[in-house]
Design a protein around this motif. Structure first.
Motif, short mmCIF file in Angstrom:
data_model
loop_
_atom_site.label_atom_id
_atom_site.label_comp_id
_atom_site.label_asym_id
_atom_site.label_seq_id
_atom_site.Cartn_x
_atom_site.Cartn_y
_atom_site.Cartn_z
N ARG A 122 0.82 -1.21 0.00
CA ARG A 122 0.00 0.00 0.00
C ARG A 122 0.86 1.26 0.00
O ARG A 122 0.35 2.37 -0.02
N SER A 123 2.17 1.07 0.03
CA SER A 123 3.09 2.22 0.09
C SER A 123 3.02 3.03 -1.20
O SER A 123 2.76 2.51 -2.28
N LYS A 124 3.32 4.31 -1.10
CA LYS A 124 3.38 5.19 -2.28
C LYS A 124 4.81 5.27 -2.83
O LYS A 124 5.03 5.89 -3.87
N GLU A 125 5.76 4.67 -2.12
CA GLU A 125 7.16 4.68 -2.55
C GLU A 125 7.40 3.51 -3.51
O GLU A 125 7.17 2.35 -3.17
N ASP A 179 -3.78 -2.78 -10.64
CA ASP A 179 -5.00 -2.13 -11.11
C ASP A 179 -4.65 -0.87 -11.91
O ASP A 179 -3.91 -0.01 -11.43
N PRO A 180 -5.14 -0.74 -13.15
CA PRO A 180 -4.86 0.47 -13.95
C PRO A 180 -5.30 1.76 -13.26
O PRO A 180 -4.78 2.84 -13.56
N LYS A 181 -6.24 1.65 -12.34
CA LYS A 181 -6.73 2.84 -11.64
C LYS A 181 -5.82 3.25 -10.48
O LYS A 181 -5.98 4.34 -9.94
N SER A 182 -4.88 2.38 -10.10
CA SER A 182 -3.99 2.71 -8.98
C SER A 182 -2.95 3.72 -9.43
O SER A 182 -2.55 3.76 -10.60
N ALA A 183 -2.49 4.52 -8.48
CA ALA A 183 -1.52 5.58 -8.79
C ALA A 183 -0.09 5.02 -8.73
O ALA A 183 0.73 5.43 -7.90
N THR A 184 0.20 4.06 -9.58
CA THR A 184 1.53 3.46 -9.61
C THR A 184 2.12 3.59 -11.01
O THR A 184 1.40 3.78 -11.99
N SER A 185 3.43 3.48 -11.08
CA SER A 185 4.12 3.63 -12.36
C SER A 185 4.00 2.34 -13.19
O SER A 185 3.65 1.27 -12.68
#
Length: 571
Positions: free
Chosen positions: A339-342, A371-377
């Protein structure tokens, strides 16, 4: 009052003169030592003995230079006997050196004995100097650090500078040690030649650095951890650190050090634990528990946690360590870290999950990241998808979990919109998912995968075309999907056009024919293929004894075509 001042002035004058005389004698001693060091390099006999003597000479020279650079006349008496004694020994050794160069000694055994006596004398001088330093004669208040050699300096100057720093690390006060560590880090970071000197040629310095990791002074710990981390980045020198006993201090630092010290320690451990032998040492010294504590604590930044995960990723390859990690609650910890943003934390925690976990919770954690909706690279999503591939596809239960939580939607999105590397990975997983069950194939057919696969059939990459054809072939094996596929006239026409374009009897051509054979089980499929204008080409393939082409001809045969095609039926 004036009469009282005269003895004080005279005393000060005598002290100043004594200090000047001492500095002069030190300068003379350093010059003679330097000359003897130069002479020793030209000696071709008793190499081991002279290497040891040269090491002692360099240590004495560094120590004397440190005293000679002082700007205080305090404690001059402490050196009044030491320097002349050193000078006498050096002159005596110089004579032995001359005789070794000229080969004018009376016998080898006698010369070996004389050289052993020299080593013992020099060793005593070094200890005496160190004892005087330890008593507080040399302190940061009046010690001037030797200037760093310029870029392109000779190796002897560089070695002398490093030995001078080593002397200060051994006998200086806290501030002097700190500044010496700073200077040492700078030269090593800027000039790789110093790395070799420190790691391999100047003895004791690595051991001193390792010992500093246990220093009660946080600044000393921090600077030392930066240097050992730098050294560990070179494969050639990792063994030197391990031999110096670094793993125990690194593990202790993980428990008690500052965040900066911990970061340097973890970086060092990450490079050292690439070797599985070192992994055992880390585990035996309590390092696994300390690393898991860092990962599970909310008190540390993402960089440190990500690096700690990186070390654990190296350790998890040892089965016993993996079991211990699971017992210590590692799976729950890694699931939380997804769940980390790093990004570094995300990637390393997912790779760890892949190695230690199974079950619905870990699968859902990976799905959440992919998930394509997640704020990940894109890079992070790629890692998540690879982890899903390795963790889930060997288990039908995990595949069912994937299907229940919308994994097909993720894949379809990446096939349509993903960057090239992400699209290719999604295609690979699509192909693998097609081979799991009829239920999966039905779900994928309903979701719209066939249309996306058709678009990839003429991709530039042969591997992409091959996977797309194989996946499509698997999907149309389901009757419901066949009917859906042939309902769009463009699909069959596109397949036939690709078949005509394929050169030779390639693997892709065979798969295209196999798909077309499968589509003939639908009445509308047979009619569309028969009326497409490509029938003569298919007949030509049948004449060339291409088995699927012959099967396709048979499937297409009707009463109207039977006489025309009869010669192919029994060939």
């Amino acid at each position: 009052m004036g009469e009282e001042e005269k003895p004080m002035q005279k005393q000060h004058q005598n002290s100043t003169e004594s200090f000047t005389a001492m500095k002069s004698s030190i300068k003379q001693a350093v010059q003679v030592i330097s000359s003897l060091i130069s002479l020793s390099h030209s000696i071709k006999v008793f190499n081991v003995k002279w290497q040891l003597i040269r090491k002692k000479l360099e240590e004495m020279s560094s120590g004397l230079m440190a005293v000679g650079n002082c700007d205080s006349s305090e404690n001059t008496a402490a050196f009044s006997d030491v320097v002349p004694s050193i000078l006498a020994t050096v002159n005596e050794c110089y004579d032995l050196g001359r005789r070794c160069v000229d080969l004018s000694y009376s016998g080898k055994l006698l010369m070996q004995s004389d050289l052993d006596v020299m080593v013992a004398k020099f060793d005593l001088h070094v200890k005496n100097l160190s004892g005087i330093y330890t008593a507080g004669v040399l302190s940061h208040g009046f010690a001037i650090v030797v200037s760093r050699p310029g870029f392109g300096a000779c190796k002897d100057d560089m070695r002398f500078y490093v030995r001078d720093l080593l002397t200060r690390l051994k006998i200086g006060d806290i501030e002097m040690k700190r500044q010496s560590l700073v200077n040492l880090y700078q030269v090593m970071a800027e000039d790789e030649r110093y790395m070799k000197l420190v790691a391999l040629e100047v003895s004791d310095i690595v051991k001193v650095l390792v010992d500093f990791l246990d220093s009660p002074e946080m600044e000393i710990q921090e600077e030392a951890s930066k240097i050992v981390s730098l050294i560990s980045g070179f494969d050639l020198y990792k063994g030197v650190l391990v031999e110096a006993g670094i793993i125990g201090p690194l593990n202790r630092v993980l428990e008690t050090g500052s965040n900066l010290v911990k970061e340097g320690a973890v970086r060092c451990l990450q490079t050292l634990t690439v070797n599985s032998d070192n992994a055992w040492s880390v585990s035996a010294d309590g390092g696994v528990t300390a690393l898991l504590k860092i990962c599970s604590s909310g008190d540390f930044g993402g960089e440190l946690i990500g690096l700690a995960c990186g070390v654990l990723r190296n350790l998890v390859g040892v089965e016993e360590i993996k079991r211990f990690m699971v017992e210590e609650g590692a799976i729950e910890t890694f699931i939380k870290l997804t769940r980390s943003k790093e990004e570094i934390v995300l990637i390393n925690s997912m790779e760890l999950l892949q190695n230690v976990a199974s079950g619905e919770e870990s699968v859902r954690a990976l799905l959440r990241v992919s998930d394509p909706k997640s704020a990940t690279s894109s890079k992070t999503r790629e890692v998540a998808l690879r982890a899903i591939e390795n963790l889930c596809f060997p288990s039908q239960n995990c595949i069912n979990t994937l299907m229940n939580y919308g994994f097909t939607d993720h894949l379809l999105f990446f096939l349509r919109n993903g960057e090239v590397s992400l699209q290719e990975l999604a295609l690979k997983l699509t192909f693998k998912l097609c081979g799991t069950s009829d239920e999966a194939r039905k779900t994928m057919g309903d979701a719209g995968f066939m249309a996306e696969l058709v678009k990839l059939l003429d991709a530039k990459s042969y591997e992409v075309r091959e996977m797309a054809i194989e996946a499509l072939s698997s999907l149309v094996s389901v009757p419901k999907n066949r009917n859906r596929f042939v309902s769009d006239d463009r699909n069959i026409h596109f397949l036939l056009r690709l078949l005509d374009q394929e050169e030779g009897i390639s693997g892709n051509k065979q798969l295209l024919l196999s798909i077309l054979v499968s589509l003939t089980s639908c009445n509308s499929g047979r009619r569309k293929i028969a009326s497409s204008g490509y029938l003569k080409y298919i007949e030509k393939l049948a004449e060339a004894q291409v088995s699927d082409a012959k099967r396709l001809v048979r499937k297409l045969s009707t009463n109207r075509f039977r006489s025309f095609l009869s010669r192919f039926w029994h060939s």
